[in-house]
Scaffold this motif. Structure first.
Motif, PDB file in Angstrom:
ATOM      1  N   HIS A  67       0.853  -1.115  -0.017  1.00  7.25           N
ATOM      2  CA  HIS A  67       0.041   0.036   0.065  1.00  7.25           C
ATOM      3  C   HIS A  67       0.962   1.380  -0.072  1.00  7.25           C
ATOM      4  N   ARG A 237      -5.476  -0.467  -6.556  1.00  6.08           N
ATOM      5  CA  ARG A 237      -5.341   0.612  -5.582  1.00  6.08           C
ATOM      6  C   ARG A 237      -6.337   0.991  -4.586  1.00  6.08           C
ATOM      7  N   GLU A 238      -7.591   0.961  -5.213  1.00  5.01           N
ATOM      8  CA  GLU A 238      -9.002   1.174  -4.203  1.00  5.01           C
ATOM      9  C   GLU A 238      -9.017   0.202  -3.400  1.00  5.01           C
ATOM     10  N   ALA A 241      -6.042   0.023  -0.539  1.00  4.70           N
ATOM     11  CA  ALA A 241      -6.334   1.136   0.042  1.00  4.70           C
ATOM     12  C   ALA A 241      -7.414   0.839   1.278  1.00  4.70           C
TER      13      ALA A 241
END
Lengths: 254, 247
Positions: A67, A237-238, A241
């Motif tokens: 991350h 990425r979402e 995260a």
């Protein structure tokens, strides 16, 4: 975070980040790769034994690092692919003590094991599709390890399976009652293998590898390229995260 | 009502074999309907396709009665099955067979071509083709990929049927519940779970698996359909089927 020692012809390589469930960081996985390469070319090491300290064998890539650092995931994927290849091609047998759990990248390492020992209640599997990461990186290793059908199931289903089910589908080859028994059983198997003629083991392992067309370098490279192609995607990425956005990350259902 | 129905809700498609009065036996019309539904599905962006059967059976296999004494019809039927399995396998989503009842012959072949399958312990499944003088050629490549060549040999040459537990133990189905009554809840849980994965990662992974394990070999399936039709059209098999089907 990797410790290596040789005793009675058995080269033990241990993941030593028990406080983080042996989560893999790039430098750590690189030293594992280095130790595996050294062992593979050392005639004094008649058997390689891979273990992890603490509660579980290995919980996979360090997702906090993935991350925080965009360079971590591609580095981890490349090293993981290399580790599995080195183990599959090592002349000596590789024994893995997968106690407690082997998740994602940790589960992929098992495909390098000629003899994988686990315990009945261990959790094994690839939950990474949830995070927008593809387990394709180890498709070649997993198909060679458990066959195409079981590999398809494990790669597309993010559920973990128990050690007992891992034995049924061929992900593990021995299943003992408790995590504590796993290391003892793995040591026993390693000692037994170390007493057998190395040239016969090496010839047999090389022959088996030549029958497994699926684990050729080109196939490993293809899988690695597929996993790499998703690195940095919006979905990835979402979802990664989101692991840190909530106090208690939701675990995949069993 | 169509012989095959497709519903899509959010990222989950449900394909239902809908010929319950004939235990969902695969006729020419039913296979054509399934092709049409799968074609519709290919144009849609979903994460998971659930395949199940309406009524008590999942699918009782090929409906051979209508093609008895009709070599061209036999070949058409088996080619449609071969093409359907290829189409299902090359969907870009995960496929889950919810095996709600008997899955026999070609019906068990549809289970086998799914990426994952769930059933209950006392279900009846299997490949009794050889018992009827029929060659399970179209399903054979999928079974070999699914459970490995050694186990596939023992299953296809032995013929007969197995229960859900045996099907799970040899790897034809992935999940097992004890009772039929438990199947709905367990499969809905699986559906929610499987469809939550990232769509792009599903697509990439599925595509790689299909490339690596030989799933894209369409010619093999078409040759298999021809072989199966040739065996089906031998006088011995025709006579056996006539006696069996009372035709």
């Amino acid at each position: 975070m990797i410790r290596s020692e040789t005793r009675d012809h058995v080269r033990s390589i241990k993941l030593c980040r028990g406080e983080k469930r042996n989560a893999l960081q790039p430098a750590m996985l690189d030293s594992l790769l280095h130790e595996l390469r050294v062992a593979a070319s050392d005639p004094a090491a008649r058997v390689v034994l891979l273990l992890g300290e603490g509660e579980v064998f290995c919980s996979g890539f360090d997702m906090k690092l993935v991350h925080d650092d965009a360079a971590a995931l591609p580095a981890l994927l490349a090293s993981l692919s290399a580790c599995v290849r080195v183990m599959r091609r090592a002349p000596q047998p590789v024994v893995i003590a997968a106690h407690g759990g082997a998740i994602a990248g940790g589960c992929a390492l098992l495909s390098g094991g000629d003899m994988v020992v686990t315990d009945e209640h261990a959790r094994l599997g690839y939950p990474v599709l949830r995070l927008g990461i593809s387990p394709a990186v180890n498709a070649a290793g997993l198909i060679a390890h458990v066959g195409a059908g079981a590999a398809r199931e494990r790669m597309l289903d993010t559920s973990a399976i128990t050690g007992r089910d891992a034995l049924r589908v061929g992900l593990a080859h021995r299943c003992v009652a408790t995590p504590a028994d796993v290391v003892a059983e793995a040591l026993r198997i390693a000692a037994e293998l170390a007493a057998k003629p190395p040239h016969a083991l090496a010839a047999t392992k090389a022959l088996l590898a030549s029958i497994d067309h699926v684990d050729a370098d080109a196939t490993f490279d293809h899988g690695l390229a597929v996993s790499m192609s998703l690195v940095g995607s919006d979905q990835q990425r979402e979802r990664v995260a989101a692991l840190w956005a909530t106090a208690a990350p939701t675990k995949p259902a069993p | 009502m169509s012989l095959a129905t497709l519903t899509i809700d959010a990222r989950v498609a449900r394909l239902t074999i809908n010929r319950p009065e004939q235990r969902n036996a695969l006729s020419l019309d039913l296979l054509n309907a399934l092709h049409a539904r799968v074609d519709e599905l290919r144009a849609r962006d979903v994460s998971l396709c659930v395949i199940t059967g309406e009524g008590k059976a999942f699918c009782a296999g090929m409906d051979l009665k209508a093609v008895l004494g009709n070599p061209a019809g036999s070949l058409e039927l088996l080619t449609l099955l071969a093409e359907l399995t290829y189409k299902i396998r090359t969907l870009e989503c995960i496929t889950l067979g919810v095996v709600n009842g008997a899955a026999i012959g070609g019906g068990c072949g549809i289970v086998t071509v799914c990426d994952l399958a769930i059933t209950f312990a006392h279900n009846k499944m299997g490949f009794p083709e050889v018992d009827l003088g029929v060659c399970p050629a179209v399903v054979a490549p999928w079974l070999v990929r699914k459970i490995g060549p050694g186990r596939a040999r023992s299953v296809l040459l032995a013929g007969g049927l197995m229960d859900g537990t045996q099907a799970r133990d040899i790897g034809i189905v992935s999940y097992l519940v004890e009772h039929h009554a438990d199947l709905h809840e367990a499969s809905e849980r699986m559906i929610a779970h499987l469809s939550a994965s990232a769509p792009n990662a599903i697509r990439a992974t599925k595509g790689l698996l299909n490339t690596l394990d030989g799933s894209l070999d369409r010619d093999l399936l078409l040759r298999a359909a021809k072989l199966s039709a040739d065996v089906l059209n031998t006088p011995t098999t025709q006579a056996m089927l006539r006696a069996r089907l009372g035709a």
